[in-house]
Structures are given as structure tokens and as C-alpha cells.
Design a protein around this motif. Sequence first.
Motif, PDB file in Angstrom:
ATOM      1  N   GLU A 282     -32.946-124.563 -45.124  1.00  0.00           N
ATOM      2  CA  GLU A 282     -34.025-125.135 -44.318  1.00  0.00           C
ATOM      3  C   GLU A 282     -33.539-126.430 -43.691  1.00  0.00           C
ATOM      4  N   THR A 283     -34.099-126.741 -42.517  1.00  0.00           N
ATOM      5  CA  THR A 283     -33.761-128.003 -41.880  1.00  0.00           C
ATOM      6  C   THR A 283     -34.790-128.308 -40.803  1.00  0.00           C
ATOM      7  N   TYR A 284     -34.642-129.457 -40.141  1.00  0.00           N
ATOM      8  CA  TYR A 284     -35.480-129.844 -39.006  1.00  0.00           C
ATOM      9  C   TYR A 284     -34.590-130.125 -37.803  1.00  0.00           C
ATOM     10  N   ALA A 285     -35.169-129.953 -36.613  1.00  0.00           N
ATOM     11  CA  ALA A 285     -34.494-130.327 -35.377  1.00  0.00           C
ATOM     12  C   ALA A 285     -35.503-130.980 -34.450  1.00  0.00           C
ATOM     13  N   ALA A 286     -35.034-131.941 -33.663  1.00  0.00           N
ATOM     14  CA  ALA A 286     -35.904-132.635 -32.718  1.00  0.00           C
ATOM     15  C   ALA A 286     -35.087-133.024 -31.495  1.00  0.00           C
ATOM     16  N   GLY A 287     -35.752-133.121 -30.343  1.00  0.00           N
ATOM     17  CA  GLY A 287     -35.015-133.498 -29.147  1.00  0.00           C
ATOM     18  C   GLY A 287     -35.909-133.594 -27.944  1.00  0.00           C
ATOM     19  N   TYR A 288     -35.292-133.383 -26.768  1.00  0.00           N
ATOM     20  CA  TYR A 288     -36.001-133.496 -25.499  1.00  0.00           C
ATOM     21  C   TYR A 288     -35.552-132.379 -24.562  1.00  0.00           C
ATOM     22  N   ALA A 289     -36.493-131.951 -23.697  1.00  0.00           N
ATOM     23  CA  ALA A 289     -36.182-130.957 -22.671  1.00  0.00           C
ATOM     24  C   ALA A 289     -36.610-131.511 -21.323  1.00  0.00           C
ATOM     25  N   ASN A 290     -35.691-131.504 -20.376  1.00  0.00           N
ATOM     26  CA  ASN A 290     -36.008-131.953 -19.030  1.00  0.00           C
ATOM     27  C   ASN A 290     -36.776-130.873 -18.281  1.00  0.00           C
ATOM     28  N   ALA A 291     -37.736-131.289 -17.481  1.00  0.00           N
ATOM     29  CA  ALA A 291     -38.392-130.411 -16.515  1.00  0.00           C
ATOM     30  C   ALA A 291     -38.092-131.005 -15.152  1.00  0.00           C
ATOM     31  N   LEU A 432     -21.752-129.427 -36.757  1.00  0.00           N
ATOM     32  CA  LEU A 432     -21.437-128.393 -37.731  1.00  0.00           C
ATOM     33  C   LEU A 432     -22.766-127.872 -38.267  1.00  0.00           C
ATOM     34  N   VAL A 433     -22.906-126.563 -38.405  1.00  0.00           N
ATOM     35  CA  VAL A 433     -24.189-125.993 -38.825  1.00  0.00           C
ATOM     36  C   VAL A 433     -24.651-126.614 -40.137  1.00  0.00           C
ATOM     37  N   ALA A 434     -23.746-126.754 -41.092  1.00  0.00           N
ATOM     38  CA  ALA A 434     -24.140-127.269 -42.400  1.00  0.00           C
ATOM     39  C   ALA A 434     -24.539-128.730 -42.345  1.00  0.00           C
ATOM     40  N   TYR A 435     -23.852-129.526 -41.510  1.00  0.00           N
ATOM     41  CA  TYR A 435     -24.080-130.971 -41.486  1.00  0.00           C
ATOM     42  C   TYR A 435     -24.958-131.415 -40.327  1.00  0.00           C
ATOM     43  N   GLY A 436     -25.242-130.503 -39.389  1.00  0.00           N
ATOM     44  CA  GLY A 436     -26.101-130.863 -38.274  1.00  0.00           C
ATOM     45  C   GLY A 436     -25.348-131.570 -37.168  1.00  0.00           C
ATOM     46  N   GLY A 437     -26.119-132.173 -36.257  1.00  0.00           N
ATOM     47  CA  GLY A 437     -25.541-132.852 -35.107  1.00  0.00           C
ATOM     48  C   GLY A 437     -26.294-132.481 -33.854  1.00  0.00           C
ATOM     49  N   THR A 438     -25.635-132.642 -32.705  1.00  0.00           N
ATOM     50  CA  THR A 438     -26.291-132.480 -31.412  1.00  0.00           C
ATOM     51  C   THR A 438     -25.913-131.158 -30.765  1.00  0.00           C
ATOM     52  N   LEU A 439     -26.930-130.447 -30.274  1.00  0.00           N
ATOM     53  CA  LEU A 439     -26.773-129.216 -29.510  1.00  0.00           C
ATOM     54  C   LEU A 439     -27.342-129.432 -28.118  1.00  0.00           C
ATOM     55  N   ASP A 473     -31.450-126.697 -13.863  1.00  0.00           N
ATOM     56  CA  ASP A 473     -32.527-127.652 -13.639  1.00  0.00           C
ATOM     57  C   ASP A 473     -33.125-128.171 -14.937  1.00  0.00           C
ATOM     58  N   ASN A 474     -33.051-127.423 -16.016  1.00  0.00           N
ATOM     59  CA  ASN A 474     -33.772-127.770 -17.242  1.00  0.00           C
ATOM     60  C   ASN A 474     -32.788-127.938 -18.392  1.00  0.00           C
ATOM     61  N   TYR A 475     -32.435-129.188 -18.627  1.00  0.00           N
ATOM     62  CA  TYR A 475     -31.448-129.543 -19.638  1.00  0.00           C
ATOM     63  C   TYR A 475     -32.153-129.867 -20.948  1.00  0.00           C
ATOM     64  N   THR A 476     -31.635-129.333 -22.056  1.00  0.00           N
ATOM     65  CA  THR A 476     -32.229-129.549 -23.382  1.00  0.00           C
ATOM     66  C   THR A 476     -31.191-130.148 -24.307  1.00  0.00           C
ATOM     67  N   LYS A 477     -31.618-131.127 -25.096  1.00  0.00           N
ATOM     68  CA  LYS A 477     -30.738-131.769 -26.078  1.00  0.00           C
ATOM     69  C   LYS A 477     -31.496-131.870 -27.395  1.00  0.00           C
ATOM     70  N   MET A 478     -30.965-131.174 -28.421  1.00  0.00           N
ATOM     71  CA  MET A 478     -31.609-131.144 -29.734  1.00  0.00           C
ATOM     72  C   MET A 478     -30.671-131.720 -30.783  1.00  0.00           C
ATOM     73  N   THR A 479     -31.245-132.431 -31.736  1.00  0.00           N
ATOM     74  CA  THR A 479     -30.487-132.969 -32.862  1.00  0.00           C
ATOM     75  C   THR A 479     -30.961-132.290 -34.136  1.00  0.00           C
ATOM     76  N   GLN A 480     -30.032-131.676 -34.848  1.00  0.00           N
ATOM     77  CA  GLN A 480     -30.362-130.959 -36.091  1.00  0.00           C
ATOM     78  C   GLN A 480     -29.961-131.797 -37.291  1.00  0.00           C
ATOM     79  N   ALA A 481     -30.795-131.831 -38.312  1.00  0.00           N
ATOM     80  CA  ALA A 481     -30.476-132.506 -39.569  1.00  0.00           C
ATOM     81  C   ALA A 481     -29.591-131.599 -40.431  1.00  0.00           C
ATOM     82  N   PRO A 482     -28.931-132.142 -41.460  1.00  0.00           N
ATOM     83  CA  PRO A 482     -28.140-131.289 -42.365  1.00  0.00           C
ATOM     84  C   PRO A 482     -29.011-130.240 -43.049  1.00  0.00           C
ATOM     85  N   LEU A 483     -28.379-129.137 -43.419  1.00  0.00           N
ATOM     86  CA  LEU A 483     -29.100-128.051 -44.079  1.00  0.00           C
ATOM     87  C   LEU A 483     -29.382-128.373 -45.540  1.00  0.00           C
TER      88      LEU A 483
END
Length: 503
Positions: A282-291, A432-439, A473-483
Motif C-alpha cells: 500500500e502507498t499514497y501518491a499526490a501531484g498536479y495535472a495541467n489543463a 523506484l517502485v519500492a522507494y517511491g519518487g516522481t512520475l 497539452d496535459n502534463y501530469t506530475k505525481m509523487t509516490q511515497a515508499p511502499l
Amino acid sequence: MTVDARAAARRPIHWAVGGALVVATALVPSAESAAAEQKSEVSLRYTCPFPSGPEEVDVVVSAVLPTSARTGEEIRPAEVAVEVTLPPTALARFAGLDAATLSAVARLTVRNTVGDTSADASWQDLTAPPADLPTPGAGDSQDPGALTLTATGDAPTVAFGSPGRATLAPDALALALTSLTESGEPTTPPGLDVACTPAPGQEPELAAIVIRGDQDPTAPAPRPGESDPVPDPTPTRPAEGLPPTAREKIDALTEKRREALEDDPGSCPIEIPPEWVMTTAETYAAGYANAAKLDGAAALGPAFMKVVLNKRYINDSCASTVDVSSEVNFDYEGKRQLPPTKATFLSYGFMPTTATMTLEQVGPPAAIHTHTVTNTPTYPEETTVTAQLVMRLSDVEVNGVPLDVGPDCRTERPFEQVLKGYGQSYPPAGYLVAYGGTLTGYAHIPPFEGCGATEDLDPIFTSAISSPGKKADNYTKMTQAPLCVATNPEGPDCPPRVPDPER
């Protein structure tokens, strides 16, 4: 580096949690050990394939380790050194390149064993500084003499989840050699990668550590050589990793693959059955999406994610790659969606519009695919996450005036959101999937339908938001926490935490 298929098939298989290459074992993290230390050393001979042919190389591995520890205690090898003595015949290649110095980065596989459970850890990025290549001897210009390179650095921690006599034993050794001219410029070619295997018939044990059960933490540790302590019948935490029988199954499969290579050298991929490695996290992710059309960005999350790791795992020793497929579902109040988010934009560049946006996940679980290259010391990897989403709009206000869009204002079809992350395992860096980071990634939004309670508002939202055919046109940047992985519920990343999103 060119990897011999037969040699590669005999190497231990590295396990991945998503993309992160980690040891799958009954080893668990805990507190630092305060036991007495021992200076441990073992001398071994390795066979290394140099351009001159197979060479016998003397290797001395040393480290400072505790004499005893409790189950779950974190053990960090100190003063780690791998001393490699290269014979004159192995150095002849570099003399022909006008090389003046030779340096190395060593990667040593160390097998950690307690009872019937074993796991391979990789001591990465052990670095030997440049050393002067020997000059030809006065008696024989063809014999420049041997050269000893001493690689040092940090080794990963290890902890043993079961009491007993634990051992650390060196196994495969990889060397990345770099040669420089007298002026400090790289030679042509600039280096050589060598994969060495221990010569048979040796006792490779580097150190033995007595592991005590935690039933009585005040009890004195037995001295090395004494009988193993009685296992604790009521362990306080589950062992992390695969069951003890999995290692034997994996070894049998690897041996079967090695035998198949004798008849078909190109048949290298080994697919591990998911029941051996699959687990949940389980983990959480948060970020922003451009419109882009609305000249703004909407916050996304924090989204709770349920992950199933290692649904497919393929180790291809010929290609020196590992491909891992996992999957993820979003979960918000029992629904497969991200939390609704409210955002204000300037519609058509001048009209302030506020709306609640909900991204619903549809179709199969989102796919996570990690591709790792294993023939370089850093283990670089690329991860791609692909999800099918539907966007819903509600609570719309235009210039402060409510606009009734009805209960079913949504994109007319699902759209694909593709996010990518890049990282390396040694040392851990990037995503890294296990440690998270930016997608990051892009998506194009389809036309809308079902918008408007008393009038058709579909054309308005399609014109203001949709971008069919304009993916960038629609750029998304998400940050995932470690698993938070189910096999280690008391680990440092459990319970999962909410990350800070990056713009």
C-alpha cells in the motif's frame, strides 16, 4: 558488457519489488547491534574471463562484523574491502593501450544464510582508486608484474529473522575496470567489464554470527562454536520474504535453465511463477495535472493505492535484464477513484470557473512495468504506469454563479494516463517502485457527454477542456511515497505515509 549465457544462468536470481531490486529472504530490519565485533577475512580464488583467456585471480574479502545479534537486529558490515590481485597476463591488454593507471568498481554478491534460509545481497559500488600499472621488469619486458587493487565502500545492512548460526559468504564478483593514459585521458577502449566466479572446492565463509531469539533480550549471547540457541516459539513479527522452500525451487529452476542452455544457448529468459514472489503493498501518491486550455493545474490526491507486486517476473540472463509486471488500484471510500479535487481556472482565458473534478479508474487494474538492466553496477531501470480513467465534473460555478451540469457530466470514453519514472538501484536514486519518487507523463482528454441538466453543455466543456490528439497539452506530475509491503508490516514505511507533491 557481454555476458556468457551459461555463466549468467548459474548466478543467483535477484528479486524485485516492482523495480527495486531487493533481497527476498527471512531477513528483517530492526535496531542496531551493540555486540562485540570481529575482524573477518577470507582468501579466495576466482576465475575471470579476460581477453587473454580465463585467468585465476586472488581475492581477499574483509569486513568488521558483530560476533552476535538478536533476531531482527540490523547488522552493518564496516571497513569493507575487496582486494583483487590481477596477474601479469590479465594486465597485458592494458599495456597495449598505453594505459598508465587502472581503477575498478567492484560488485560482490554475498550469500547470507541462517538455518535453511539463504539470500543474496549485493555489495555495490566498492571503489578502488587509480593505481599505477607495473612497468616491465628488467629481466623480461613481457612480464610487467601483478597489480593489486583494493576496493572499499559501504555495504548494505542485513538482519536475520530466525535464531541460529548465521553466515556471510562471498559469491560472484563483477569488476568494472577503467584505464587512463599518463595524461589522465581514457584509453581506447576506456575499460573492461569482467564477471568472475569462485573457483570450486573452496570454503567461502567470511564470518559467522550467533543470532539469538528475542524471547529473553537480557540473556547473554553464546560464544561462537557453542550450540545454536533454541528458536523462539513465539516470534513477535513475521519473517520478511519468501518461504524457505522457495529458494530450493528457484535453484532447481535455474539449474534446469542452465541445462537447457547446453542445447539452446539463446534460450535464456526465466519466468518465475507468481505464487513464489507475488505480494501486496500500500502507498499514497499526490501531484498536479495541467489543463492547458484552462491555463491552470489541478491538485491530484493524496490517492491511496493498493498494489499487487510481481504478478509477472522474467529474468533474462542473455539480455542482462529483469522485467517485472505489477498492478495497482486506487481506493477512495471503497471506490476505484482518486479523491475529488476542487480547482479554479480561467475558462477561455478570462472567465473564472470552479469545478470539482473526480478521476475514476475503469477497466483492469493500472499496469506497472519495470525494466531493469543488470549488467551495470548501478542497475538502471525504467518504470511505466498505465491507467484507464474517466473524468467527472460536478459543483461547477462560472464567475461565481452555479451552473447545473447534472449528475453525469463526464468524458465520453476512458482516456489513458501514462506516467514514467527513471531510477537506479545502487545506490538508490530517482524513482523506484519500492522507494517511491516522481512520475511524469501526458494525457489527452476526450470530449464530454452527459453535461447539463436543462441544456446541452457538452460542447462547452469539450471546447474548454478536451484535447483530443493533443497529448502534450496535459502534463501530469505525481509523487509516490515508499511502499508499505505486506511481508514487512512493521517496517519503516508502514503504515504508508502521504508524500509532499511536487509542481
